[in-house]
Write an enzyme that holds these catalytic residues in place. Structure first.
Site, PDB file in Angstrom:
ATOM      1  N   TYR A   1      -6.468  33.853 -31.456  1.00  0.00           N
ATOM      2  CA  TYR A   1      -6.456  32.602 -30.684  1.00  0.00           C
ATOM      3  C   TYR A   1      -5.131  31.870 -30.870  1.00  0.00           C
ATOM      4  CZ  TYR A   1      -7.640  27.627 -29.878  1.00  0.00           C
ATOM      5  OH  TYR A   1      -7.640  26.311 -29.483  1.00  0.00           O
TER       6      TYR A   1
ATOM      7  N   VAL B   1     -17.862  19.269 -37.020  1.00  0.00           N
ATOM      8  CA  VAL B   1     -18.436  17.915 -37.019  1.00  0.00           C
ATOM      9  C   VAL B   1     -19.676  17.883 -36.126  1.00  0.00           C
ATOM     10  CG1 VAL B   1     -18.046  15.506 -36.352  1.00  0.00           C
ATOM     11  CG2 VAL B   1     -16.255  16.756 -37.576  1.00  0.00           C
TER      12      VAL B   1
ATOM     13  N   LEU C   1      -6.349  22.652 -19.932  1.00  0.00           N
ATOM     14  CA  LEU C   1      -7.196  22.684 -21.127  1.00  0.00           C
ATOM     15  C   LEU C   1      -8.165  23.864 -21.117  1.00  0.00           C
ATOM     16  CD1 LEU C   1      -6.247  19.594 -20.935  1.00  0.00           C
ATOM     17  CD2 LEU C   1      -8.299  19.089 -22.241  1.00  0.00           C
TER      18      LEU C   1
ATOM     19  N   PHE D   1     -15.467  19.541 -23.487  1.00  0.00           N
ATOM     20  CA  PHE D   1     -15.558  18.381 -24.389  1.00  0.00           C
ATOM     21  C   PHE D   1     -14.359  17.437 -24.206  1.00  0.00           C
ATOM     22  CE2 PHE D   1     -14.083  17.509 -28.963  1.00  0.00           C
ATOM     23  CZ  PHE D   1     -14.595  16.227 -28.989  1.00  0.00           C
ATOM     24  N   ILE D   2     -13.149  17.934 -24.487  1.00  0.00           N
ATOM     25  CA  ILE D   2     -11.973  17.063 -24.373  1.00  0.00           C
ATOM     26  C   ILE D   2     -11.667  16.793 -22.898  1.00  0.00           C
ATOM     27  CG2 ILE D   2      -9.516  16.798 -24.947  1.00  0.00           C
ATOM     28  CD1 ILE D   2     -10.015  18.829 -27.273  1.00  0.00           C
TER      29      ILE D   2
ATOM     30  N   GLY E   1     -11.248  35.055 -41.043  1.00  0.00           N
ATOM     31  CA  GLY E   1     -10.390  34.438 -40.026  1.00  0.00           C
ATOM     32  C   GLY E   1     -10.121  32.961 -40.265  1.00  0.00           C
TER      33      GLY E   1
HETATM   34  N1  LIG Z   1     -11.611  21.126 -29.941  1.00  0.00           N
HETATM   35  C1  LIG Z   1     -10.598  21.362 -30.756  1.00  0.00           C
HETATM   36  O1  LIG Z   1     -10.692  21.125 -31.967  1.00  0.00           O
HETATM   37  C2  LIG Z   1      -9.291  21.896 -30.227  1.00  0.00           C
HETATM   38  C3  LIG Z   1      -8.240  22.076 -31.144  1.00  0.00           C
HETATM   39  C4  LIG Z   1      -7.032  22.595 -30.673  1.00  0.00           C
HETATM   40  C5  LIG Z   1      -6.874  22.880 -29.326  1.00  0.00           C
HETATM   41  N2  LIG Z   1      -7.914  22.699 -28.466  1.00  0.00           N
HETATM   42  C6  LIG Z   1      -7.725  23.055 -27.068  1.00  0.00           C
HETATM   43  O2  LIG Z   1      -8.169  21.998 -26.253  1.00  0.00           O
HETATM   44  C7  LIG Z   1      -8.690  22.524 -25.032  1.00  0.00           C
HETATM   45  C8  LIG Z   1     -10.073  21.968 -24.777  1.00  0.00           C
HETATM   46  O3  LIG Z   1     -10.929  22.349 -25.855  1.00  0.00           O
HETATM   47  P1  LIG Z   1     -12.429  21.778 -26.008  1.00  0.00           P
HETATM   48  O4  LIG Z   1     -12.651  21.539 -27.447  1.00  0.00           O
HETATM   49  O5  LIG Z   1     -12.663  20.674 -25.041  1.00  0.00           O
HETATM   50  O6  LIG Z   1     -13.262  23.069 -25.637  1.00  0.00           O
HETATM   51  P2  LIG Z   1     -14.387  23.293 -24.515  1.00  0.00           P
HETATM   52  O7  LIG Z   1     -14.908  24.695 -24.708  1.00  0.00           O
HETATM   53  O8  LIG Z   1     -15.376  22.191 -24.523  1.00  0.00           O
HETATM   54  O9  LIG Z   1     -13.533  23.217 -23.176  1.00  0.00           O
HETATM   55  C9  LIG Z   1     -12.895  24.321 -22.616  1.00  0.00           C
HETATM   56  C10 LIG Z   1     -13.313  24.393 -21.160  1.00  0.00           C
HETATM   57  O10 LIG Z   1     -12.672  25.525 -20.563  1.00  0.00           O
HETATM   58  C11 LIG Z   1     -13.586  26.154 -19.716  1.00  0.00           C
HETATM   59  N3  LIG Z   1     -13.230  27.562 -19.585  1.00  0.00           N
HETATM   60  C12 LIG Z   1     -13.327  28.542 -20.527  1.00  0.00           C
HETATM   61  N4  LIG Z   1     -12.931  29.720 -20.022  1.00  0.00           N
HETATM   62  C13 LIG Z   1     -12.585  29.479 -18.729  1.00  0.00           C
HETATM   63  C14 LIG Z   1     -12.108  30.306 -17.680  1.00  0.00           C
HETATM   64  N5  LIG Z   1     -11.935  31.624 -17.848  1.00  0.00           N
HETATM   65  N6  LIG Z   1     -11.829  29.734 -16.475  1.00  0.00           N
HETATM   66  C15 LIG Z   1     -12.022  28.398 -16.283  1.00  0.00           C
HETATM   67  N7  LIG Z   1     -12.492  27.577 -17.238  1.00  0.00           N
HETATM   68  C16 LIG Z   1     -12.763  28.112 -18.451  1.00  0.00           C
HETATM   69  C17 LIG Z   1     -14.960  25.981 -20.396  1.00  0.00           C
HETATM   70  O11 LIG Z   1     -16.041  26.115 -19.492  1.00  0.00           O
HETATM   71  C18 LIG Z   1     -14.830  24.590 -20.984  1.00  0.00           C
HETATM   72  O12 LIG Z   1     -15.329  23.608 -20.087  1.00  0.00           O
HETATM   73  C19 LIG Z   1      -8.644  24.050 -25.180  1.00  0.00           C
HETATM   74  O13 LIG Z   1      -7.490  24.541 -24.565  1.00  0.00           O
HETATM   75  C20 LIG Z   1      -8.550  24.258 -26.670  1.00  0.00           C
HETATM   76  O14 LIG Z   1      -7.916  25.489 -26.999  1.00  0.00           O
HETATM   77  C21 LIG Z   1      -9.131  22.222 -28.892  1.00  0.00           C
END
Ligand SMILES: NC(=O)c1ccc[n+]([C@@H]2O[C@H](COP(=O)([O-])OP(=O)(O)OC[C@H]3O[C@@H](n4cnc5c(N)ncnc54)[C@H](O)[C@@H]3O)[C@@H](O)[C@H]2O)c1
Length: 316
Positions: free
Chosen positions: A143, A187, A73, A11-12, A275
């Site tokens: 986490y 959301v 990410l 996503f991000i 949690g």
């Molecule tokens: N969305 C939020 O609210 C939020 C809040 C705080 C931190 N974050 C951090 O931002 C980053 C992106 O989050 P997001 O919301 O886009 O989530 P997301 O799940 O859409 O993106 C994470 C990506 O990592 C990839 N991934 C997962 N495990 C993997 C692995 N073993 N090897 C390679 N790729 C792998 C997934 O396929 C996915 O595309 C993450 O590190 C998350 O912890 C997100």
């Protein structure tokens, strides 16, 4: 600049890859597609379909591309899954991150940007307070513990050599393209359910029927510029909260979405979820200075998000 985005099909990550490409950077993505989708990437961006737990494959991808900047990410992002499967969480989030750091050092990466969590790292934020970056980190979920552990590993291992480190602690991020099928991302879940005419379930903060947990919802279009600034070397601070400082209960969020989608949407009470933190709100002072403007207001972000989900439903 050559920039590698791990989790770039997520996503991000997808938003970030597109923004980096639009600014003329040479971008590649590394993702195992366990949660992300190749369609999130522009057609001309190379995807290394690699699991960050595979140290040799991560190293090969970085040595092949030789990025100047890595935005890390890729992660297991579900708090509840981290409690059910702590070994999996640690192997992806801790060991996987160390593989990315080791490969970054081997490839001569100049800057490493780590996507951490402001939503889970501070633990409970007391009523009336907003967690500043120097607030004690007291995560209660596996986490959050993993993300804090990685922050500490990265800071210890990059203090005297290796890439310059920038850590971004994202609050609860929302916006177009977020996956409503997972367990995280209320959301996205509420928006899809509201458009489908399904009830929105507000899980209680302490008991079913209260107004639910308090969160700081930050629009992805604020997260991307903050991450871009870190990637491009324009962020002086080594650690940045990426949140709004505005507290919103789950009930309020559901009501705002009902007001935007139509009064027919039913809001139901659900039990508290194991949690879940009761209250998480971040101090956005550094972010506001970095962006040069206040973060996007929730109503405006929700309108834009809703428009995206509506367009996607119309196209299906
Ligand atoms: N969305 C939020 O609210 C939020 C809040 C705080 C931190 N974050 C951090 O931002 C980053 C992106 O989050 P997001 O919301 O886009 O989530 P997301 O799940 O859409 O993106 C994470 C990506 O990592 C990839 N991934 C997962 N495990 C993997 C692995 N073993 N090897 C390679 N790729 C792998 C997934 O396929 C996915 O595309 C993450 O590190 C998350 O912890 C997100």
């Amino acid at each position: 600049m050559r920039v590698l985005v791990t989790g770039g099909a997520g996503f991000i990550g997808g938003h970030l890859v597109r923004a980096l490409a639009a600014r003329g950077h040479e971008v590649e993505a590394l993702d195992d597609l366990s949660q992300g989708h190749a369609e999130n990437l522009p057609a001309d961006v190379r995807l290394h379909r690699v699991d960050v737990r595979d140290a040799a494959a991560v190293r090969a991808a970085l040595l092949g591309f030789r990025p100047e900047v890595v935005c890390h990410l890729a992660a297991q992002i579900s708090v509840s899954r981290s409690l059910r499967e702590p070994l999996l969480d640690a192997s992806v989030n801790v060991l996987g991150s160390l593989h990315v750091l080791e490969a970054s050092c081997a490839a001569g990466v100049a800057r490493l940007v780590f996507a951490s969590t402001g939503g889970a790292i501070y633990g409970e934020v007391p009523e009336g307070e907003r967690a500043r970056e120097d607030w004690p980190a007291l995560p209660t979920s596996v986490y959050g513990i993993s993300k804090l552990t990685v922050e500490r590993y990265l800071s210890a291992l990059t203090s005297s050599q290796g890439p310059a480190l920038r850590v971004l602690r994202y609050a609860n991020v929302y916006g177009p393209g977020q996956d409503p099928l997972g367990e995280a991302g209320v959301v996205a879940i509420f928006t899809e359910r509201a458009l489908a005419g399904h009830p929105l379930v507000v899980h209680g903060r302490r008991r079913a029927g209260d107004t639910g947990c308090v969160r700081d919802y930050v629009y992805v279009m604020d997260v991307v510029p903050a991450t871009l600034a870190a990637a491009e070397g324009d962020l002086a601070e080594p650690l940045l909260n990426v949140g709004t400082g505005v507290e919103t209960t789950t009930q309020r969020l559901a009501e705002q979405l009902r007001a935007l989608t139509g009064d027919a949407v039913v809001i139901e009470a659900g039990p508290p979820r194991p949690g879940d933190l009761e209250r998480s709100v971040l101090d956005p002072t550094r972010l506001t200075a970095a962006l040069g403007r206040p973060p996007v207001e929730l109503r405006s972000g929700l309108e834009q998000t809703l428009a995206w989900y509506r367009a996607r439903r119309a196209a299906c």
